[in-house]
Structures are given as structure tokens and as C-alpha cells.
Scaffold this motif. Structure first.
Motif, short mmCIF file in Angstrom:
data_model
loop_
_atom_site.label_atom_id
_atom_site.label_comp_id
_atom_site.label_asym_id
_atom_site.label_seq_id
_atom_site.Cartn_x
_atom_site.Cartn_y
_atom_site.Cartn_z
N THR A 93 0.85 -1.19 0.00
CA THR A 93 0.00 0.00 0.00
C THR A 93 0.88 1.24 0.00
N ILE A 94 0.59 2.16 -0.90
CA ILE A 94 1.32 3.43 -0.92
C ILE A 94 0.34 4.55 -0.59
N GLY A 95 0.79 5.44 0.29
CA GLY A 95 -0.03 6.57 0.73
C GLY A 95 0.52 7.88 0.21
N ALA A 96 -0.06 8.98 0.68
CA ALA A 96 0.30 10.31 0.18
C ALA A 96 1.80 10.54 0.29
N GLY A 97 2.40 10.92 -0.84
CA GLY A 97 3.83 11.18 -0.89
C GLY A 97 4.68 9.96 -1.20
N ASP A 98 4.08 8.77 -1.17
CA ASP A 98 4.82 7.54 -1.48
C ASP A 98 4.89 7.33 -2.99
N LEU A 99 5.81 6.43 -3.37
CA LEU A 99 6.08 6.18 -4.78
C LEU A 99 6.23 4.70 -5.05
N GLN A 100 5.68 4.25 -6.17
CA GLN A 100 5.98 2.91 -6.67
C GLN A 100 6.47 3.01 -8.11
N TRP A 101 7.66 2.46 -8.36
CA TRP A 101 8.22 2.41 -9.71
C TRP A 101 8.23 0.95 -10.14
N MET A 102 7.28 0.57 -11.00
CA MET A 102 7.11 -0.82 -11.38
C MET A 102 7.60 -1.05 -12.81
N THR A 103 8.48 -2.01 -12.98
CA THR A 103 8.92 -2.44 -14.30
C THR A 103 8.10 -3.66 -14.69
N ALA A 104 7.19 -3.49 -15.64
CA ALA A 104 6.35 -4.62 -16.06
C ALA A 104 7.17 -5.65 -16.83
N GLY A 105 8.11 -5.17 -17.65
CA GLY A 105 8.96 -6.10 -18.39
C GLY A 105 8.15 -7.08 -19.21
#
Length: 300
Positions: A93-105
Motif C-alpha cells: 500500500t502506498i499513501g500520500a507522498g509515497d512512490l511505486q516504480w514498477m517495471t512490467a517487463g
């Protein structure tokens, strides 16, 4: 409002504004709304950027189970929280100000759903991958807000999501070289931010109004995208009485052929046909899609 003068400039060739348009709301996912500025009919692709959405979603709406192949997604939360889960067993879970960088590949099937009551808001950017990286294994970089580099100096605050600003570098690794900065300028403040000359770059305004590219430009307000032309950096001014918040994104163009079919982005039509076949038959990276269902969908 008095304006901070730019002295001893670090940007010698300010990038002009080449195009400007308002990102209007549209439906996406299941019951969600996005303001899409890249990836719509006015701007299908801005190498290496495929999509930029400013999303707004409230339960039970969301983005249930769906696939990706051939690019990266960057999700940056502005308000509320979103839970992500995928067929490889990853959940967070990511909340305000958080980041997810996902490489689908080579392939992922995942869901992104509201984690709290009320309205969840954020940005999602799709970044294309080069042909040599399109079929790599999926990976994630999830960074909490407290771990994102943040600098405040002379009325400028910047969150360094990717790249470098005000002498501070981000720890995020990007396969396609990328700059992603979240700026807030106090009233009367001006900014100079270098951008590699060969990169494409754009500004998206989140709050307030600002002047970009030239001191003679008309003010730009929230939900507008500005495509920057050639030069060595961005110059911006906040001549209003309120704070100005915007993101600056730049990336090294790939210069490769592009064929897109919804959530699949490859280099040729043959590769797209193969991707559709792989997904439908749950092979070549999509094996786990055959029996997987997100908990969010199972509970709905």
C-alpha cells in the motif's frame, strides 16, 4: 508581488513552451476518473513517455486485475492510499507522498485499488522500455514519502523522485534515463532547473499558477500540460500570491518503433500479436495469470 531575479543563470538556453493543453477528466478502470494528458488523441506519445494520468478514485471504483508488458509505470500518490497486488505475490500500500516504480517487463497482471475511504488522488506515468529491456523480469521499487529526497532552498522546495535537483540525487534506478521532480515555489520565487539537452521534457501543473519558459509567457494553471522545446533547462516564475506546485519530467528518447495495444507496448505488430497470444494462453511470462485473482476482486 515582488519577483526574485535570476542572477548568475545556470540555464543558458531556456526551453520554450511548444504546446499547452488542459487535461480533461475521462473515465478509466472501473468507475475511476483520470485527467489524461499524454496518451490521448492530442498527444499519443512523447518519447519515451506513453501515458500521464492524474487519477481520482473512491471505493468501490478502482483499477482491478489487468496486464502490462513492455514498459514501466510510476505511481506517485498525492492524497489517500492505493493497494497494489499482483500474480507474483507482491502486495503493498502506498499513501500520500509515497512512490511505486514498477517495471512490467515481460509481463505482469496486477490490481490497484483504493485502500482508504474518501477520494484517492495521484499521478501515474508510463515510461517506455527499449527493445533490449522489454522482456526483462518484472521488478518494483517502492519508496515511502520519508525516504524521498527533499530539499528546500530560497523559497523552492523539491522532491527528487528521479534524477537530480538543487544538488540532491534520487536513489531510484531508471532503465530509461528519467528526471522526475516535484517542485513547490513560494510566491515571488523563480526557478532554474537543468535538463539534458537531448532529452524530451514536460511540465504538469498541480496547484496554483506559474509562468514557464519565458517571463512574457501567459500564466499556466492546474491540470495543464506544457511540452518543452529545445534548450538546456527550465525556467519558471511564481508571480501569484499562492504557492505554485508542478512536476517536471524529462527522459532520454528511445528513438525506436512503437506499436501499442492497450496495456501492451512493443516494437512491432508481430510482437503485439505474440503478446496477446501469450496472455490469452498464459505462457511466456503470463503463466501465473491462469489461476490468479486479486484479493480485492475476490472480495468484491
Amino acid at each position: 508581488m515582488p519577483e526574485t531575479e535570476i542572477t548568475n543563470p545556470i540555464v543558458n538556453e531556456p526551453r520554450p513552451i511548444m504546446r499547452k493543453f488542459l487535461a480533461r477528466p475521462q473515465r478509466e478502470g472501473v468507475g475511476a476518473f483520470v485527467r489524461r494528458s499524454i496518451g490521448r488523441f492530442e498527444l499519443k506519445y512523447f518519447d519515451p513517455f506513453l501515458v500521464l494520468d492524474e487519477f481520482s478514485v473512491s471505493a468501490p471504483a478502482g483499477f482491478p486485475d489487468h496486464p502490462h508488458r513492455g514498459f514501466e509505470t510510476v505511481t506517485y500518490m498525492l492524497q489517500g492510499a492505493v493497494t497494489h497486488e499482483d500474480f507474483a505475490g507482491h502486495k503493498g500500500t502506498i499513501g500520500a507522498g509515497d512512490l511505486q516504480w514498477m517495471t512490467a517487463g515481460r509481463g505482469i497482471v496486477h490490481s490497484e485499488m483504493p485502500a482508504t475511504q474518501g477520494v484517492q488522488k495521484g499521478l501515474q506515468l508510463w515510461i517506455n522500455l527499449s527493445s533490449k529491456h522489454k522482456m526483462i523480469e518484472p521488478r518494483y521499487q517502492e519508496i515511502q514519502s520519508k525516504d524521498i529526497a527533499e530539499v528546500e532552498k530560497n523559497g523552492i522546495k523539491v522532491r527528487v523522485i528521479a534524477g537530480e535537483a538543487l544538488g540532491t540525487k534520487s536513489p531510484v534506478y531508471t532503465r530509461t534515463p528519467t528526471l522526475f521532480l516535484d517542485f513547490t515555489l513560494k510566491p515571488g520565487v523563480s526557478l532554474e532547473q537543468p535538463i539534458p539537452k537531448t532529452w524530451n521534457a514536460f511540465v504538469y501543473v498541480l496547484e496554483g499558477e506559474g509562468i514557464f519558459g519565458s517571463p512574457r509567457s501567459l500564466p499556466t494553471t492546474a491540470h495543464h500540460l506544457l511540452l518543452l522545446g529545445a534548450g538546456d533547462g527550465l525556467v519558471a516564475w511564481n508571480r501569484s500570491s499562492r504557492p505554485l506546485r508542478f512536476i517536471l519530467v524529462g527522459g532520454q528518447p528511445l528513438g525506436e518503433p512503437l506499436v501499442q495495444f492497450g496495456p501492451f507496448v512493443m516494437n512491432t505488430q508481430e510482437e503485439i500479436d505474440q503478446t496477446i497470444d501469450d496472455f490469452e494462453n498464459c505462457v511466456n511470462g503470463f503463466e501465473r495469470a491462469k489461476y490468479w485473482q486479486s484479493q480485492a476482486l475476490a472480495d468484491s
